[in-house]
Design a protein around this motif. Sequence first.
Motif, PDB file in Angstrom:
ATOM      1  N   MET A 342      23.360  56.408  59.711  1.00  0.00           N
ATOM      2  CA  MET A 342      22.932  56.179  58.335  1.00  0.00           C
ATOM      3  C   MET A 342      23.818  56.981  57.380  1.00  0.00           C
ATOM      4  O   MET A 342      24.238  58.099  57.693  1.00  0.00           O
ATOM      5  CB  MET A 342      21.475  56.615  58.142  1.00  0.00           C
ATOM      6  CG  MET A 342      20.515  56.117  59.209  1.00  0.00           C
ATOM      7  SD  MET A 342      20.196  54.359  59.115  1.00  0.00           S
ATOM      8  CE  MET A 342      19.167  54.282  57.644  1.00  0.00           C
ATOM      9  N   VAL A 343      24.078  56.401  56.205  1.00  0.00           N
ATOM     10  CA  VAL A 343      24.837  57.082  55.163  1.00  0.00           C
ATOM     11  C   VAL A 343      24.017  57.071  53.883  1.00  0.00           C
ATOM     12  O   VAL A 343      23.488  56.020  53.485  1.00  0.00           O
ATOM     13  CB  VAL A 343      26.206  56.419  54.922  1.00  0.00           C
ATOM     14  CG1 VAL A 343      26.906  57.047  53.729  1.00  0.00           C
ATOM     15  CG2 VAL A 343      27.086  56.546  56.164  1.00  0.00           C
ATOM     16  N   LEU A 344      23.875  58.232  53.247  1.00  0.00           N
ATOM     17  CA  LEU A 344      23.134  58.362  51.999  1.00  0.00           C
ATOM     18  C   LEU A 344      24.096  58.663  50.860  1.00  0.00           C
ATOM     19  O   LEU A 344      24.889  59.606  50.947  1.00  0.00           O
ATOM     20  CB  LEU A 344      22.098  59.492  52.099  1.00  0.00           C
ATOM     21  CG  LEU A 344      20.992  59.326  53.138  1.00  0.00           C
ATOM     22  CD1 LEU A 344      20.151  60.587  53.206  1.00  0.00           C
ATOM     23  CD2 LEU A 344      20.113  58.132  52.791  1.00  0.00           C
ATOM     24  N   ALA A 345      24.024  57.883  49.806  1.00  0.00           N
ATOM     25  CA  ALA A 345      24.866  58.123  48.637  1.00  0.00           C
ATOM     26  C   ALA A 345      24.256  59.204  47.755  1.00  0.00           C
ATOM     27  O   ALA A 345      23.046  59.462  47.811  1.00  0.00           O
ATOM     28  CB  ALA A 345      25.036  56.831  47.843  1.00  0.00           C
ATOM     29  N   ASP A 346      25.083  59.838  46.945  1.00  0.00           N
ATOM     30  CA  ASP A 346      24.633  60.856  45.994  1.00  0.00           C
ATOM     31  C   ASP A 346      23.839  61.957  46.684  1.00  0.00           C
ATOM     32  O   ASP A 346      22.807  62.412  46.198  1.00  0.00           O
ATOM     33  CB  ASP A 346      23.779  60.228  44.879  1.00  0.00           C
ATOM     34  CG  ASP A 346      24.571  59.202  44.077  1.00  0.00           C
ATOM     35  OD1 ASP A 346      25.787  59.384  43.929  1.00  0.00           O
ATOM     36  OD2 ASP A 346      23.977  58.220  43.628  1.00  0.00           O
ATOM     37  N   GLY A 347      24.330  62.380  47.846  1.00  0.00           N
ATOM     38  CA  GLY A 347      23.619  63.380  48.638  1.00  0.00           C
ATOM     39  C   GLY A 347      24.150  64.786  48.422  1.00  0.00           C
ATOM     40  O   GLY A 347      24.860  65.073  47.460  1.00  0.00           O
ATOM     41  N   THR A 348      23.818  65.645  49.366  1.00  0.00           N
ATOM     42  CA  THR A 348      24.129  67.067  49.247  1.00  0.00           C
ATOM     43  C   THR A 348      25.385  67.468  50.002  1.00  0.00           C
ATOM     44  O   THR A 348      25.896  68.570  49.817  1.00  0.00           O
ATOM     45  CB  THR A 348      22.969  67.911  49.793  1.00  0.00           C
ATOM     46  OG1 THR A 348      22.806  67.622  51.192  1.00  0.00           O
ATOM     47  CG2 THR A 348      21.677  67.588  49.069  1.00  0.00           C
ATOM     48  N   GLY A 349      25.860  66.615  50.904  1.00  0.00           N
ATOM     49  CA  GLY A 349      26.980  66.978  51.756  1.00  0.00           C
ATOM     50  C   GLY A 349      26.552  67.316  53.168  1.00  0.00           C
ATOM     51  O   GLY A 349      27.394  67.540  54.034  1.00  0.00           O
ATOM     52  N   GLY A 350      25.254  67.355  53.423  1.00  0.00           N
ATOM     53  CA  GLY A 350      24.765  67.688  54.752  1.00  0.00           C
ATOM     54  C   GLY A 350      24.910  66.521  55.725  1.00  0.00           C
ATOM     55  O   GLY A 350      24.885  65.357  55.336  1.00  0.00           O
ATOM     56  N   SER A 361      10.180  53.209  68.616  1.00  0.00           N
ATOM     57  CA  SER A 361      10.228  52.053  67.711  1.00  0.00           C
ATOM     58  C   SER A 361      11.135  52.357  66.521  1.00  0.00           C
ATOM     59  O   SER A 361      11.738  51.447  65.945  1.00  0.00           O
ATOM     60  CB  SER A 361       8.816  51.687  67.232  1.00  0.00           C
ATOM     61  OG  SER A 361       8.212  52.789  66.561  1.00  0.00           O
ATOM     62  N   ARG A 362      11.199  53.630  66.115  1.00  0.00           N
ATOM     63  CA  ARG A 362      12.234  54.076  65.188  1.00  0.00           C
ATOM     64  C   ARG A 362      13.201  54.920  66.006  1.00  0.00           C
ATOM     65  O   ARG A 362      12.814  55.946  66.560  1.00  0.00           O
ATOM     66  CB  ARG A 362      11.644  54.911  64.053  1.00  0.00           C
ATOM     67  CG  ARG A 362      12.702  55.283  62.984  1.00  0.00           C
ATOM     68  CD  ARG A 362      12.148  56.277  61.976  1.00  0.00           C
ATOM     69  NE  ARG A 362      11.969  57.591  62.555  1.00  0.00           N
ATOM     70  CZ  ARG A 362      10.938  58.400  62.290  1.00  0.00           C
ATOM     71  NH1 ARG A 362      10.000  58.027  61.458  1.00  0.00           N
ATOM     72  NH2 ARG A 362      10.857  59.588  62.878  1.00  0.00           N
ATOM     73  N   PRO A 363      14.443  54.500  66.124  1.00  0.00           N
ATOM     74  CA  PRO A 363      15.372  55.238  66.981  1.00  0.00           C
ATOM     75  C   PRO A 363      15.798  56.561  66.362  1.00  0.00           C
ATOM     76  O   PRO A 363      15.556  56.822  65.173  1.00  0.00           O
ATOM     77  CB  PRO A 363      16.568  54.280  67.082  1.00  0.00           C
ATOM     78  CG  PRO A 363      16.539  53.512  65.799  1.00  0.00           C
ATOM     79  CD  PRO A 363      15.076  53.346  65.469  1.00  0.00           C
ATOM     80  N   GLY A 364      16.431  57.375  67.161  1.00  0.00           N
ATOM     81  CA  GLY A 364      17.064  58.563  66.614  1.00  0.00           C
ATOM     82  C   GLY A 364      18.152  58.156  65.634  1.00  0.00           C
ATOM     83  O   GLY A 364      18.839  57.149  65.834  1.00  0.00           O
ATOM     84  N   ARG A 365      18.324  58.950  64.578  1.00  0.00           N
ATOM     85  CA  ARG A 365      19.268  58.573  63.523  1.00  0.00           C
ATOM     86  C   ARG A 365      20.179  59.745  63.175  1.00  0.00           C
ATOM     87  O   ARG A 365      19.732  60.878  63.055  1.00  0.00           O
ATOM     88  CB  ARG A 365      18.517  58.126  62.260  1.00  0.00           C
ATOM     89  CG  ARG A 365      17.816  56.785  62.400  1.00  0.00           C
ATOM     90  CD  ARG A 365      16.923  56.511  61.214  1.00  0.00           C
ATOM     91  NE  ARG A 365      16.368  55.149  61.255  1.00  0.00           N
ATOM     92  CZ  ARG A 365      15.396  54.716  60.475  1.00  0.00           C
ATOM     93  NH1 ARG A 365      14.851  55.526  59.572  1.00  0.00           N
ATOM     94  NH2 ARG A 365      14.952  53.475  60.573  1.00  0.00           N
ATOM     95  N   MET A 366      21.447  59.432  62.997  1.00  0.00           N
ATOM     96  CA  MET A 366      22.436  60.368  62.511  1.00  0.00           C
ATOM     97  C   MET A 366      22.661  60.067  61.032  1.00  0.00           C
ATOM     98  O   MET A 366      22.973  58.941  60.663  1.00  0.00           O
ATOM     99  CB  MET A 366      23.748  60.190  63.293  1.00  0.00           C
ATOM    100  CG  MET A 366      24.846  61.165  62.918  1.00  0.00           C
ATOM    101  SD  MET A 366      26.478  60.681  63.623  1.00  0.00           S
ATOM    102  CE  MET A 366      26.048  60.180  65.279  1.00  0.00           C
ATOM    103  N   TRP A 367      22.494  61.085  60.171  1.00  0.00           N
ATOM    104  CA  TRP A 367      22.563  60.897  58.724  1.00  0.00           C
ATOM    105  C   TRP A 367      23.760  61.655  58.155  1.00  0.00           C
ATOM    106  O   TRP A 367      23.989  62.805  58.492  1.00  0.00           O
ATOM    107  CB  TRP A 367      21.298  61.423  58.040  1.00  0.00           C
ATOM    108  CG  TRP A 367      20.039  60.743  58.449  1.00  0.00           C
ATOM    109  CD1 TRP A 367      19.306  60.970  59.583  1.00  0.00           C
ATOM    110  CD2 TRP A 367      19.329  59.735  57.723  1.00  0.00           C
ATOM    111  NE1 TRP A 367      18.195  60.175  59.594  1.00  0.00           N
ATOM    112  CE2 TRP A 367      18.178  59.409  58.467  1.00  0.00           C
ATOM    113  CE3 TRP A 367      19.547  59.101  56.492  1.00  0.00           C
ATOM    114  CZ2 TRP A 367      17.264  58.458  58.039  1.00  0.00           C
ATOM    115  CZ3 TRP A 367      18.638  58.156  56.071  1.00  0.00           C
ATOM    116  CH2 TRP A 367      17.515  57.835  56.838  1.00  0.00           C
ATOM    117  N   TRP A 368      24.460  60.999  57.242  1.00  0.00           N
ATOM    118  CA  TRP A 368      25.525  61.657  56.491  1.00  0.00           C
ATOM    119  C   TRP A 368      25.166  61.545  55.016  1.00  0.00           C
ATOM    120  O   TRP A 368      25.168  60.464  54.450  1.00  0.00           O
ATOM    121  CB  TRP A 368      26.872  61.002  56.758  1.00  0.00           C
ATOM    122  CG  TRP A 368      28.052  61.841  56.355  1.00  0.00           C
ATOM    123  CD1 TRP A 368      28.203  62.560  55.219  1.00  0.00           C
ATOM    124  CD2 TRP A 368      29.251  62.037  57.116  1.00  0.00           C
ATOM    125  NE1 TRP A 368      29.410  63.204  55.215  1.00  0.00           N
ATOM    126  CE2 TRP A 368      30.079  62.896  56.365  1.00  0.00           C
ATOM    127  CE3 TRP A 368      29.704  61.566  58.344  1.00  0.00           C
ATOM    128  CZ2 TRP A 368      31.335  63.284  56.816  1.00  0.00           C
ATOM    129  CZ3 TRP A 368      30.947  61.959  58.779  1.00  0.00           C
ATOM    130  CH2 TRP A 368      31.751  62.816  58.015  1.00  0.00           C
TER     131      TRP A 368
END
Length: 567
Positions: A342-350, A361-368
């Motif tokens: 997953m990629v989040l716009a206007d985020g913190t940099g984490g 049912s909800r898989p593990g997620r890697m977030w940027w």
Amino acid sequence: MTTETQHRTPSAIDAVAEQHTERLIEMSPALRVELGRPGDETVLDDYSPAGAAARDALNARTLAALDEAEAAMAADGTAPDAVDAVTLDAMRERLGVERDLHAAGLDIGQLNVIASPLQEVRELFDLVPTETTADWEHSAAKLRAVDTALAGYRESLLAARDAGRAPARRQVERGIEQAREAAKAGGHFDRFVAKATAVPEALAAELAESAKTARTAYVELAEFLAEEIAPHAREEDACGREDYRLLSRAFLGTEVDLDETYAWGLAELERIDAEQRRIAERIAPGTDVLAVMHDLDADPAQQLHGLDALRSWMQEKADAAITALGGSAFDIPEPVRTIECMVLADGTGGIYYTPPTDDFSRPGRMWWSVPAGVETFSTWQELTTVYHEGVPGHHLQIGQAVVVKDTLNTWRRQICWVSGHGEGWAFYAEKLMAELGFLDDPADRLGMLDSQRVRAARVCVDIGVHCGLEAPESVGGGIWDADKAWEFLTANVAMDRSFLAFELDRYLGWPGQAPSYAIGRRLWEQAREEARAAAEADGRAFDLKAFHSRALDLGSVGLDTLRRALA
């Protein structure tokens, strides 16, 4: 298959752990969202002093119940099995340190740029389900509850202030900026409700109004921080050695010699620098490390442009690692073979990982979480991050613990999280991928070394600043402060300056967490070598795959507990 992964009948110790877990879930709507559990969908967590006191009281009751359960087993002539022994060790360590934090007043009024209620309330809406109309009705209620949650947080900030524990000015100023950003029209909350494209018109209107309520709550938080907290903020970034020792133990699950660890961090930097120079010479003879990195950043073959390209690349690399490693270096359970990037716009940099639900049912997620305006990314620098957050890092570590329902209680599988264990493992995973040949390309290896260098620099800056140690002569000597830390980081870390500025704010505001990566990896490597030595002493060949399986089947535990369990 190890003992820890075999089916077993739950014990009285497991029952206490399950009772503790259920009570935690009742107390924390955010935890329910994370785990995918049902509960009151109209409320958020209680961040007030009363909420902290309730959690401490629960910890006290659970510790007493563990003592009673163990005594009852002894009276029946029943000894705790190996799984119970680890549960007792882990719960006493974790709940004990939480009680110590509460007694010291360190569990309320926290404010930093990455992991305080200011961010936690906002980020909850990245995880809530949004598939059905009912989901959106629940989200509308949660958005309206933001006001109450932040009101409780303001109570805690006042209590900490009045107890002489006001946050550092730097964190207050950054907190005001983040609160104002969250309050913007068209910002985080408005973008969230804009995803509700298939709901009835009346619900859409309710969501828009609820988002406005949440934004208003953040306006009020920004004003509160400016008016009630900023005038009392401490000028020093350092928390002091006494608090730091406790916070470090909370993040590690062990107590380390801070002065020795600081010296080790400086030595690690020297080791990494020498290896980086060798790699740079291999890539471009006669060129220094920074120039090689600059050239790599400018190389079109090493660049990704746009958030969609970043997400696709992350997914491709994460999936490839799962395919390559399953069955060779690791046993990867089938449910863990799926990860969502997953990629989040206007985020913190984490960059972070969120675990799967109990049924996957909800898989593990890697977030940027990408800061506004950042559109270009360098693959040579980030491949190692994919391994850290994905497989064999957090996704395998956490997913494997979720899978072993027949062995571990829910607290062991899904609740307990120790940064030194978890982040230490993920950082260990980065280096392991180099050992296994996945980072043989000189550019990728340079990126892995850069990641190591960042983590080693964190050890020096974090311990140095917060414990008031002597800074290196390279930054002028004397006692560490924020200016020396910035000079040190810019000289040692090849990171975009906007990211690096955020990182420094993070270290200064979250004492003890940043070093847990490198210190944790160090202790994981020591545990592996101890297991290797024990096998060789018994005349057996050391089985790395079996070691990994046995260690991960324990779940996330304090590092002292880990070493005792593996011994």
